[in-house]
Write an enzyme that holds these catalytic residues in place. Structure first.
Site, PDB file in Angstrom:
ATOM      1  N   GLU A 156       0.884  -1.169   0.000  1.00  0.00           N
ATOM      2  CA  GLU A 156       0.000   0.000   0.000  1.00  0.00           C
ATOM      3  C   GLU A 156       0.912   1.206   0.000  1.00  0.00           C
ATOM      4  OE1 GLU A 156      -1.577   3.143   0.454  1.00  0.00           O
ATOM      5  OE2 GLU A 156      -1.593   2.696   2.595  1.00  0.00           O
ATOM      6  N   CYS A 199      -2.031   9.097   2.719  1.00  0.00           N
ATOM      7  CA  CYS A 199      -1.786   8.605   1.367  1.00  0.00           C
ATOM      8  C   CYS A 199      -2.975   8.849   0.447  1.00  0.00           C
ATOM      9  CB  CYS A 199      -1.426   7.113   1.391  1.00  0.00           C
ATOM     10  SG  CYS A 199      -2.644   6.071   2.219  1.00  0.00           S
TER      11      CYS A 199
END
Length: 462
Positions: free
Chosen positions: A230, A264
């Site tokens: 990720e 993010c």
């Protein structure tokens, strides 16, 4: 001299010193983790769910302490830290509720044999390398799903949140979970590579930059171990001609500045069609000006310091490089002359493809405001990125927005007329340089399992 010294980014003052574990200590932890797994894998799904619930209950006993430590170590405002703990509890609740059904044996009627069975068996130790921006959530995201699947967990946390990593270990150990099923490792990068190589470690998951992801994925690939990555992103929030501009401006400001902009899946590029660009610009500037920067423990503050002075300096260099290549600073963009790793909410315009503000991830409270000719051009710009984690579409025509998201957004997640950090019931993950694999939504629970096919033939060979 200590190997790690945690520092309060709001004050620049040292918090605590830590030393790396010895190789012998790490190997003993791995051996104990594997031994605990051998027992845990035989525990029923129903009993595992009860243990997951106990983790959530124990977590809430430490809610205030953990939230305050996360704020002290990485600078996020206290309200955001408290919300993060609540999210971790929600992950426990969802997994305990849905995990039994997700892992249920799949019985199939197959032509030519009596029956077929598909099982989802745990594989062993899952090693997680996690970042500092969400010190608790990032850990719970991979840990809870994999514990439910029957695996055991090792954690290497970011060094600047070492205290948070150890407190999380304490929380797990005070729950009904056997202690060796979750351990925090305080180790160097070289030691980390040895953990990846260890024969008893069966899977590796990393949340971090695409640079770190490439390195760790290559290390794991050398020993043929599955990974979930990720990684970063520069998410595009698209504002169409028929958008509710007040809603879009307020949402985009929140989605850019929440968690000090160090998220993010935060909004990073505001791509606005030409016909409403000027009005949106005025509105989003107004919204940005409402956010107060300061002490993250102060309830009136909306944006705290970045995680470190180094992180602040990297962000400022990206802003300056973008300006050198033609971007203009509409607001912010200057390092304040005061202690702490603070950076003001900043908006850049005149963004071009060769600028960091267009092509890279700016991990902090800096927004890139980009003018698109029309709807088609907006999606072209949005997808003109090596990343593909999330994004958003703002339009009063919800059906149209959903259709555009389905057909024209090359990302793992898309928000329609809003922004939400994550939802345990929906998958989380990206494409392209934002990584691969999924967490949440029942998908993460099967990332590190052996999908085992059992053929019940029960007939004589011809």
């Amino acid at each position: 001299m200590a190997d790690i010294t945690t520092v309060n980014p709001a004050t620049g003052k040292d918090i605590k010193d830590y030393n790396y574990m010895s190789t012998d200590e790490v190997n003993k932890i791995i051996d104990a983790s594997h031994k605990a797994f051998l027992d845990w894998r035989l525990v029923s799904h129903e009993e595992r769910a009860k243990v997951i619930n106990s983790i959530g209950e124990t977590l809430m006993k430490y809610k205030q302490e953990l939230a305050e430590l996360m704020t002290e170590e990485r600078g996020k405002i206290l309200d955001a830290s408290l919300e993060e703990v609540d999210l971790c509890k929600a992950i426990c609740d969802f997994t305990a509720s849905e995990g039994v059904a997700a892992l249920a044996e799949d019985k199939r009627d197959i032509e030519g044999i009596e029956k077929g069975l598909v099982r989802y068996d745990p594989i062993g130790i899952i090693y997680g390398i996690q970042p500092w921006n969400f010190p608790a959530y990032q850990v719970f995201r991979y840990t809870i799903a994999n514990l439910m699947a029957g695996n055991s967990i090792l954690l290497k946390h970011a060094s600047n949140v070492t205290g948070s990593g150890l407190l999380i270990e304490k929380i797990f150990h005070e729950s009904d979970l056997p202690n060796d099923l979750f351990r925090t490792l305080i180790i160097s990068h070289d030691q980390s590579e040895k953990v990846i190589e260890h024969e008893k470690v069966r899977g590796v998951t990393l949340t971090g930059s695409d640079v770190a992801g490439r390195k760790v994925a290559q290390q794991a690939a050398k020993v043929l171990k599955k990974t979930v990555m990720e990684l970063g992103s520069n998410d595009a929030f698209i504002v169409l001609e028929d958008a509710d501009l007040d809603l879009a401006a307020a949402t985009c400001a929140h989605a850019r500045l929440y968690n000090n902009g160090e998220t993010c899946i935060a909004a990073k590029r505001f791509i606005v069609v030409d016909s409403v660009y000027d009005k949106f610009r005025d509105l989003v500037i107004e919204k940005f000006n409402e956010y107060k920067v300061g002490d993250p423990m102060d309830d009136s503050v909306d944006v705290g310091p970045l995680s470190s002075a180094k992180q602040r300096d990297t962000l400022h260099e990206q802003v300056q490089e973008s300006v050198k290549k033609g971007a203009t600073i509409t607001m912010g963009g200057e390092v304040p002359n005061k202690p702490g790793a603070f950076y003001p909410p900043t908006i850049l315009e005149n963004i071009k493809p060769d600028q960091p503000a267009y092509k890279d991830e700016l991990f902090g409270p800096v927004a890139s405001l980009i003018r698109a000719k029309d709807q088609e051009d907006a999606f072209r710009i949005a997808n003109d990125s090596r990343y593909g984690l999330g994004g958003a579409v703002f339009s009063k025509d919800e059906d149209k927005a959903i259709d555009l998201a389905q057909k024209h957004f090359d990302t793992g997640m898309v928000y329609i007329n809003g922004y939400d950090l994550v939802n345990p019931g929906l998958p989380f993950g990206g494409v392209k340089d934002s990584g691969y694999g999924r967490e949440h939504g029942g998908f993460g629970i099967k990332e590190f399992v052996n999908i085992k096919a059992i053929h019940v033939v029960n007939k004589k060979p011809a």
